[in-house]
Motif scaffolding. Structure first.
Motif, PDB file in Angstrom:
ATOM      1  N   ASN A 181      15.748   1.562   8.870  1.00  0.00           N
ATOM      2  CA  ASN A 181      14.548   0.646   8.293  1.00  0.00           C
ATOM      3  C   ASN A 181      13.766   1.260   8.656  1.00  0.00           C
ATOM      4  O   ASN A 181      12.667   1.738   7.502  1.00  0.00           O
ATOM      5  CB  ASN A 181      13.801  -0.099   9.346  1.00  0.00           C
ATOM      6  CG  ASN A 181      14.371  -1.683   9.533  1.00  0.00           C
ATOM      7  OD1 ASN A 181      14.906  -2.144   8.606  1.00  0.00           O
ATOM      8  ND2 ASN A 181      15.643  -1.348  10.574  1.00  0.00           N
ATOM      9  N   LEU A 185      11.133   2.101   4.450  1.00  0.00           N
ATOM     10  CA  LEU A 185       9.912   2.222   4.356  1.00  0.00           C
ATOM     11  C   LEU A 185       9.355   3.465   4.124  1.00  0.00           C
ATOM     12  O   LEU A 185       8.089   3.415   3.722  1.00  0.00           O
ATOM     13  CB  LEU A 185       9.328   2.064   6.476  1.00  0.00           C
ATOM     14  CG  LEU A 185       9.466   0.595   6.690  1.00  0.00           C
ATOM     15  CD1 LEU A 185       8.877   0.928   8.043  1.00  0.00           C
ATOM     16  CD2 LEU A 185       8.903  -0.101   6.307  1.00  0.00           C
ATOM     17  N   TRP A 197      -1.615   0.732  -4.995  1.00  0.00           N
ATOM     18  CA  TRP A 197      -1.699  -0.339  -4.586  1.00  0.00           C
ATOM     19  C   TRP A 197      -0.575   0.595  -2.770  1.00  0.00           C
ATOM     20  O   TRP A 197      -0.775   0.189  -2.397  1.00  0.00           O
ATOM     21  CB  TRP A 197      -0.621  -1.454  -5.311  1.00  0.00           C
ATOM     22  CG  TRP A 197      -1.309  -2.228  -5.787  1.00  0.00           C
ATOM     23  CD1 TRP A 197      -1.044  -2.651  -6.848  1.00  0.00           C
ATOM     24  CD2 TRP A 197      -2.887  -2.873  -5.161  1.00  0.00           C
ATOM     25  NE1 TRP A 197      -1.737  -3.009  -7.936  1.00  0.00           N
ATOM     26  CE2 TRP A 197      -2.731  -4.060  -6.311  1.00  0.00           C
ATOM     27  CE3 TRP A 197      -3.315  -3.594  -4.123  1.00  0.00           C
ATOM     28  CZ2 TRP A 197      -3.913  -4.693  -6.370  1.00  0.00           C
ATOM     29  CZ3 TRP A 197      -3.750  -4.143  -4.104  1.00  0.00           C
ATOM     30  CH2 TRP A 197      -4.103  -4.863  -5.348  1.00  0.00           C
ATOM     31  N   TYR A 201      -1.698   1.064   1.103  1.00  0.00           N
ATOM     32  CA  TYR A 201      -0.782   0.384   1.736  1.00  0.00           C
ATOM     33  C   TYR A 201       0.138   1.622   2.704  1.00  0.00           C
ATOM     34  O   TYR A 201       0.466   1.056   3.909  1.00  0.00           O
ATOM     35  CB  TYR A 201       0.373  -0.662   1.462  1.00  0.00           C
ATOM     36  CG  TYR A 201      -0.169  -2.071   0.513  1.00  0.00           C
ATOM     37  CD1 TYR A 201      -0.917  -2.531   2.204  1.00  0.00           C
ATOM     38  CD2 TYR A 201      -0.561  -1.933   0.091  1.00  0.00           C
ATOM     39  CE1 TYR A 201      -1.537  -3.920   1.736  1.00  0.00           C
ATOM     40  CE2 TYR A 201      -1.247  -3.373  -0.823  1.00  0.00           C
ATOM     41  CZ  TYR A 201      -1.544  -3.853   0.126  1.00  0.00           C
ATOM     42  OH  TYR A 201      -2.378  -4.981  -0.191  1.00  0.00           O
ATOM     43  N   PHE A 205       2.483   1.314   6.405  1.00  0.00           N
ATOM     44  CA  PHE A 205       4.192   1.960   6.431  1.00  0.00           C
ATOM     45  C   PHE A 205       4.455   3.095   7.155  1.00  0.00           C
ATOM     46  O   PHE A 205       4.790   2.454   7.858  1.00  0.00           O
ATOM     47  CB  PHE A 205       4.221   2.525   5.091  1.00  0.00           C
ATOM     48  CG  PHE A 205       4.780   1.241   3.371  1.00  0.00           C
ATOM     49  CD1 PHE A 205       6.186   1.268   3.342  1.00  0.00           C
ATOM     50  CD2 PHE A 205       3.701   0.245   3.385  1.00  0.00           C
ATOM     51  CE1 PHE A 205       6.020   0.576   2.718  1.00  0.00           C
ATOM     52  CE2 PHE A 205       4.390  -1.034   2.007  1.00  0.00           C
ATOM     53  CZ  PHE A 205       5.668  -0.349   2.173  1.00  0.00           C
ATOM     54  N   LEU A 208       4.568   1.533  10.631  1.00  0.00           N
ATOM     55  CA  LEU A 208       5.221   0.745  11.204  1.00  0.00           C
ATOM     56  C   LEU A 208       6.320   2.223  11.052  1.00  0.00           C
ATOM     57  O   LEU A 208       7.459   1.780  12.245  1.00  0.00           O
ATOM     58  CB  LEU A 208       6.226   0.272  10.058  1.00  0.00           C
ATOM     59  CG  LEU A 208       5.367  -1.309   9.965  1.00  0.00           C
ATOM     60  CD1 LEU A 208       5.610  -1.762   8.546  1.00  0.00           C
ATOM     61  CD2 LEU A 208       5.770  -2.045  11.162  1.00  0.00           C
ATOM     62  N   PHE A 212       8.912   2.758  15.477  1.00  0.00           N
ATOM     63  CA  PHE A 212      10.518   2.445  15.064  1.00  0.00           C
ATOM     64  C   PHE A 212      10.515   3.627  15.644  1.00  0.00           C
ATOM     65  O   PHE A 212      12.097   3.475  16.314  1.00  0.00           O
ATOM     66  CB  PHE A 212      11.030   2.417  13.267  1.00  0.00           C
ATOM     67  CG  PHE A 212      11.009   1.043  12.904  1.00  0.00           C
ATOM     68  CD1 PHE A 212      11.384   0.298  14.220  1.00  0.00           C
ATOM     69  CD2 PHE A 212      10.430   0.820  11.806  1.00  0.00           C
ATOM     70  CE1 PHE A 212      12.016  -0.933  12.873  1.00  0.00           C
ATOM     71  CE2 PHE A 212      10.443  -0.784  11.335  1.00  0.00           C
ATOM     72  CZ  PHE A 212      11.422  -2.096  12.145  1.00  0.00           C
TER      73      PHE A 212
ATOM     74  N   MET B   1      -1.222  -9.041  -3.922  1.00  0.00           N
ATOM     75  CA  MET B   1      -0.920  -7.722  -3.194  1.00  0.00           C
ATOM     76  C   MET B   1      -0.474  -8.006  -1.529  1.00  0.00           C
ATOM     77  O   MET B   1       0.271  -6.862  -1.270  1.00  0.00           O
ATOM     78  CB  MET B   1      -1.624  -6.595  -3.502  1.00  0.00           C
ATOM     79  CG  MET B   1      -0.433  -5.353  -4.734  1.00  0.00           C
ATOM     80  SD  MET B   1       1.377  -6.058  -4.821  1.00  0.00           S
ATOM     81  CE  MET B   1       2.180  -4.243  -3.812  1.00  0.00           C
ATOM     82  N   ILE B   4       3.029  -8.435   0.803  1.00  0.00           N
ATOM     83  CA  ILE B   4       3.477  -7.646   1.018  1.00  0.00           C
ATOM     84  C   ILE B   4       3.822  -7.073   2.254  1.00  0.00           C
ATOM     85  O   ILE B   4       4.396  -7.231   3.407  1.00  0.00           O
ATOM     86  CB  ILE B   4       2.792  -5.913   0.609  1.00  0.00           C
ATOM     87  CG1 ILE B   4       3.876  -4.679   1.003  1.00  0.00           C
ATOM     88  CG2 ILE B   4       1.709  -5.528   1.494  1.00  0.00           C
ATOM     89  CD1 ILE B   4       4.453  -4.816  -0.210  1.00  0.00           C
ATOM     90  N   TYR B   5       2.434  -7.267   3.135  1.00  0.00           N
ATOM     91  CA  TYR B   5       2.793  -7.687   4.566  1.00  0.00           C
ATOM     92  C   TYR B   5       3.774  -8.942   4.955  1.00  0.00           C
ATOM     93  O   TYR B   5       4.391  -8.774   5.953  1.00  0.00           O
ATOM     94  CB  TYR B   5       1.248  -8.283   4.528  1.00  0.00           C
ATOM     95  CG  TYR B   5      -0.024  -7.017   5.081  1.00  0.00           C
ATOM     96  CD1 TYR B   5      -0.321  -6.241   5.452  1.00  0.00           C
ATOM     97  CD2 TYR B   5      -1.241  -7.598   4.314  1.00  0.00           C
ATOM     98  CE1 TYR B   5      -0.443  -4.857   5.377  1.00  0.00           C
ATOM     99  CE2 TYR B   5      -1.569  -6.298   4.468  1.00  0.00           C
ATOM    100  CZ  TYR B   5      -2.082  -5.401   4.138  1.00  0.00           C
ATOM    101  OH  TYR B   5      -2.723  -4.351   4.683  1.00  0.00           O
ATOM    102  N   LEU B   8       7.034  -7.106   4.157  1.00  0.00           N
ATOM    103  CA  LEU B   8       7.645  -6.424   5.448  1.00  0.00           C
ATOM    104  C   LEU B   8       8.202  -7.146   6.755  1.00  0.00           C
ATOM    105  O   LEU B   8       8.584  -6.901   7.665  1.00  0.00           O
ATOM    106  CB  LEU B   8       6.130  -5.751   5.904  1.00  0.00           C
ATOM    107  CG  LEU B   8       6.230  -4.324   4.661  1.00  0.00           C
ATOM    108  CD1 LEU B   8       4.852  -3.354   5.014  1.00  0.00           C
ATOM    109  CD2 LEU B   8       6.871  -3.775   4.947  1.00  0.00           C
ATOM    110  N   ILE B  12      11.530  -6.705   8.464  1.00  0.00           N
ATOM    111  CA  ILE B  12      11.077  -6.577   9.719  1.00  0.00           C
ATOM    112  C   ILE B  12      11.999  -7.418  10.023  1.00  0.00           C
ATOM    113  O   ILE B  12      13.025  -7.265  11.411  1.00  0.00           O
ATOM    114  CB  ILE B  12      10.479  -6.257  10.058  1.00  0.00           C
ATOM    115  CG1 ILE B  12       9.730  -4.357   9.760  1.00  0.00           C
ATOM    116  CG2 ILE B  12      10.014  -5.812  12.009  1.00  0.00           C
ATOM    117  CD1 ILE B  12       8.765  -4.448   9.786  1.00  0.00           C
ATOM    118  N   ALA B  15      16.044  -7.413  10.117  1.00  0.00           N
ATOM    119  CA  ALA B  15      16.434  -6.398  11.189  1.00  0.00           C
ATOM    120  C   ALA B  15      16.428  -6.666  12.319  1.00  0.00           C
ATOM    121  O   ALA B  15      17.850  -6.804  12.978  1.00  0.00           O
ATOM    122  CB  ALA B  15      15.597  -5.264  10.838  1.00  0.00           C
TER     123      ALA B  15
END
Lengths: 796, 71
Positions: A181, A185, A197, A201, A205, A208, A212, B1, B4-5, B8, B12, B15
């Motif tokens: 993962n 990412l 963009w 974000y 990322f 996250l 992990f 956009m 994207i949340y 994701l 996840i 997964a």
């Protein structure tokens, strides 16, 4: 017989008896009975799945009576409620798909069996059965009657240790999951495009990835921190120290980077590193789960013994640990004497090969002292216990320090040797570059310092040994050489002294060669001798019976066996005496010292003698010749010096021969060699070598059949492969060279990475490429190299 | 956009589902014996072939996790 048929059930030659039944041939009634049971119950499919899958059922009168004892039974079963019980049994004979099929169809033979499941790699069967209509004893007897005798020993009674630890698999799962993962990412950031963009974000990322990585560092990688801490506490710089350092620096630096928005951090490298390291651990943990390398006397001894109550002449089964001094015990044919005892019956034949390695039967008379570990051959005997199990002579051996579980041999593996230098080198490079950059461009100094520690994390080095040795371990296993652990393999490569036990190791335990010396025997005499031996139960008589080849059948008129002396028969007014030297009153010129021989006397003339010679394993001479050039060789034997002359002719001059060695003497001898600084490899086969095997740097147990029991050791070598010992040795030495080459490769990778790190140009993307690349290339290289060096190993 | 949340979250979640399945399979001892089931699956037809009508055919369906057999 012109053609020898092989038994339809077990595949043995149908000799000397051949039973024809249902147009098939069987070697004995036992095999035929099993066939009958199967065909009556619609289970003949058993013979379709593999050829001759069966085993001859043993005769077990009363052997499993102890299973009726509640106390013993409760220790054996896994689970019980009001109506059902579950038991797991180890069955050495499980070896093919027919076995699985028949054992999983047990309910057809015994409707009370609800469910039976085989675990093939472990050779165990788990049976759920209804106790209203059957019992554990019946189940075990049923299994035995179809040739699948479970092996039940004292070991089973001890608390079962928790099944193999799954925590490593969970850790690999966590690390692999996070690694995949995090790679995804971090992908957008690899290209460093300043896309609106993406920049928008970035934080999500990055955090996250952080989340992990937390379980990877604190759960999956915890063993490295623990091991490094332990190493530092005992002032040892083991390989886990730089690894733990690398993991912590990676994590801290990454967290700092994303907190202050300096960059992406190295989460991808971090999770990948832990994942690969754990894979290496997993590869080296792979063992042969059906072999046990930790056996002590407990796996040899029976669970229960028949105790006789002289007052009312009743018998009861008691656990061997409950035997007290003065107990009167009954020991049957082929059972082990569990404690030192005094013989009460007139006489007994005892096979002490377990303890002394001496294959010849020992004769004892009433009142003699018997030592634990002997096997009774022939009629059942009664004895009076002198000691308890733990205090008996044989079991005393296990109270020696080498058998203590916390006994740590002083072996330092290659990786331990270099890890100290490695750690010192990395830390000094990091410090030097830190100082340099502090003067040159202080803003970059910490960045460079951490980059050096990150890139020099010895992942590839830590993988080299597990993958090389783990592969060799598996390849050796396919060739009949089973090692306990990769450390044993590394030690095996560095051996300089080989010590061999004699009986059962360099000589085969079963086959003795029989040679006849003397006047030629006429056909009639041969037939008479054969018939005389047929009537005797002495082991030598049995061997001679199958040795004498004659189609002529005679029946002797008169037969008398004088126990321990010989046989006296008459035929057509000729007197025959067969037996020991003194029995036939041969003159002493015939006699050689320490020779096992049966003399033949007809009327007043000694015709000759049958001499039993030990037969040595094939290839023994060549093996010793090969080894002799580079290694010191010793033969230690518990036997008498009878074979000495012959052995010294057979083996190279430089071989040391030592006879009459008791188990503890063998152990001390090896200790003495080690004190001279020798790396000793001991090869033995019996319980009598257990101490020596344990004491040696590498103890190898030779085994005719790897499923049968061998004493505690580092490796089990199939007897068929004994002649190829030198080849295994060569391959393991080449394996060490492969490891050293891998070190060189990873050194080159590290140098490239260090160049980037020291010059302050290490970007996360470079680390993310370099680290998995080095790990994967080491894995590929070692796998190919080990396959190549072991190509020439002789097949089983 | 903002999609994207969602993406994701979905990726996840999938997964994690697979990860949980993996953990459960380890817990169920599926990795302890990887050989026997491969042999066992070949036996079912054998049983049908040798079955005498009636008595014992029911007992073999007592195996746990016995998948529906095609006949």
């Amino acid at each position: 017989m012109s053609k020898i048929n092989s038994c339809y059930h077990c595949g043995d030659d149908c000799k000397p008896t051949d039973i024809a039944y249902d147009e098939k041939h069987f070697c004995c009634n036992g095999c035929k009975t099993v066939y009958e049971i199967f065909s009556e119950n619609d289970l003949s499919c058993y013979y379709d799945l593999s050829q001759n899958p069966g085993a001859t059922p043993e005769d077990i009168k009363g052997k499993f009576d102890f299973l009726n004892q509640e106390e013993i039974k409760l220790k054996l079963i896994d689970f019980a409620d009001a109506s059902t019980e579950v038991v797991s049994l180890y069955i050495p004979h499980i070896h093919c798909s027919s076995c699985i099929w028949i054992l999983e169809n047990l309910h057809k033979l015994q409707p009370a069996v609800k469910h039976s499941q085989v675990n093939f790699p472990k050779k165990t069967i788990t049976i759920t059965y209804n106790i209203e209509s059957t019992s554990l004893k019946h189940i075990v007897e049923l299994l035995t009657s179809i040739g699948y005798e479970p092996y039940i020993s004292l070991e089973n009674l001890e608390k079962k240790t928790g099944t193999n630890n799954n925590s490593l698999i969970y850790k690999i799962g966590v690390a692999g999951f996070a690694f995949g993962n995090v790679m995804f990412l971090s992908f957008p950031e690899y290209f460093e495009v300043n896309e609106f963009w993406l920049d928008q974000y970035k934080p999500i990322f990055r955090w996250l990835m952080f989340s992990f990585s937390v379980p990877v560092v604190f759960y999956a990688g915890q063993d490295y921190f623990i091991s490094a801490y332990k190493g530092l506490k005992s002032k040892m710089l083991n390989i886990d120290v730089p690894i733990a350092l690398g993991i912590s620096v990676l994590f801290i630096r990454s967290v700092v980077d994303i907190s202050f928005n300096l960059g992406t951090g190295f989460f991808d490298s971090l999770t990948g590193l832990v994942f690969f390291l754990l894979l290496g651990k997993f590869v080296q943990q792979k063992t042969y789960n059906y072999l046990s390398f930790e056996r002590d006397y407990k796996s040899y001894f029976p669970i229960a013994i028949t105790k006789i109550d002289p007052q009312n002449n009743s018998e009861e089964n008691i656990e061997v640990f409950k035997i007290k001094k003065e107990d009167r015990l009954l020991i049957r044919n082929q059972e082990l004497i569990p404690v030192d005892a005094i013989l009460m019956t007139d006489e007994a034949n005892i096979d002490y090969s377990f303890v002394t390695g001496e294959a010849k039967l020992v004769k004892k008379k009433s009142g003699d002292k018997l030592f634990a570990g002997g096997k009774i051959v022939g009629n059942a005997i009664e004895v009076i216990a002198e000691k308890s199990v733990e205090q008996s002579y044989l079991t005393q051996l296990w109270s020696n320090d080498v058998f203590k579980s916390d006994y740590q041999p002083k072996f330092k593996s290659l990786i331990d040797k270099i890890s100290k230098k490695f750690t010192v080198a990395v830390l000094s490079i990091a410090s030097i570059s830190l100082i340099f950059w502090l003067f040159y461009q202080p803003a970059l100094a910490l960045n460079v310092f951490t980059a050096v520690l990150i890139i020099a994390c010895p992942c590839a080095i830590a993988l080299a040994t597990p993958f090389t040795m783990g592969n060799l371990l598996r390849i050796f296993g396919q060739h009949g050489f089973y090692l306990k652990h990769i450390n044993s393999l590394e030690q095996f490569a560095e051996i300089d002294t080989f010590v061999f036990d004699k009986t059962g190791t360099i000589s085969s335990s079963k086959m003795s060669k029989i040679a006849y010396h003397g006047l030629k025997l006429s056909a009639e005499d041969t037939a008479i001798l054969k018939d005389s031996f047929r009537n005797s139960n002495h082991p030598l008589s049995r061997e001679l019976y199958s040795f004498l080849d004659t189609l002529d059948l005679k029946t002797v008129d008169d037969f008398e066996e004088i126990l321990g002396e010989g046989i006296h028969t008459t035929f057509n007014s000729h007197n025959y005496k067969l037996g020991s030297h003194s029995f036939v009153e041969a003159n002493s010129t015939h006699q050689k010292l320490n020779e096992t021989a049966v003399y033949v006397k007809k009327d007043q003339q000694v015709l000759g003698k049958f001499v039993f010679e030990t037969s040595y394993r094939e290839g023994l001479q060549d093996l010793f010749k090969t080894l002799e050039q580079t290694y010191k060789l010793v033969v230690l034997s518990g036997d008498n010096t009878g074979e000495k002359q012959y052995l010294s002719k057979l083996l190279p001059q430089s071989t040391q021969l030592k006879f009459n060695q008791k188990p503890d003497a063998k152990m001390r001898y090896i200790e003495a060699l080690q004190e001279e600084g020798k790396q000793v490899c001991m090869l033995g086969d019996g319980l009598n070598d257990a101490g020596a095997l344990k004491q040696a740097d590498v103890g190898i147990a030779i085994s005719e059949n790897v499923n049968v029991f061998s004493p505690a050791c580092d490796a089990i070598l199939s007897a068929k492969q004994f002649k190829n010992l030198a080849d295994f040795l060569k391959v393991s030495q080449k394996g060490m060279r492969v490891i050293k080459l891998s070190f060189l490769f990873s050194f080159i990778y590290n140098s490239i990475g260090l160049y980037f790190a020291v010059t302050g140009q290490l970007k996360p993307v470079i680390a993310a490429i370099l680290m998995p690349l080095s790990s994967i290339s080491i894995v590929v290289f070692t796998t190919l190299a080990t396959a190549y060096i072991s190509k020439k190993l002789p097949k089983m | 956009m903002n999609v994207i949340y969602g993406l994701l979250a979905i990726s996840i979640a999938i997964a994690i589902v697979f990860f949980i399945v993996f953990i459960v399979s380890v817990k169920k001892h599926q990795y302890e014996d990887t050989y026997t089931p491969s042999v066992r699956m070949l036996f079912d037809d054998e049983l049908v072939k040798t079955d005498k009508s009636g008595s014992s055919s029911s007992s073999e369906n007592q195996k746990p996790n016995h998948k529906h057999k095609q006949s």
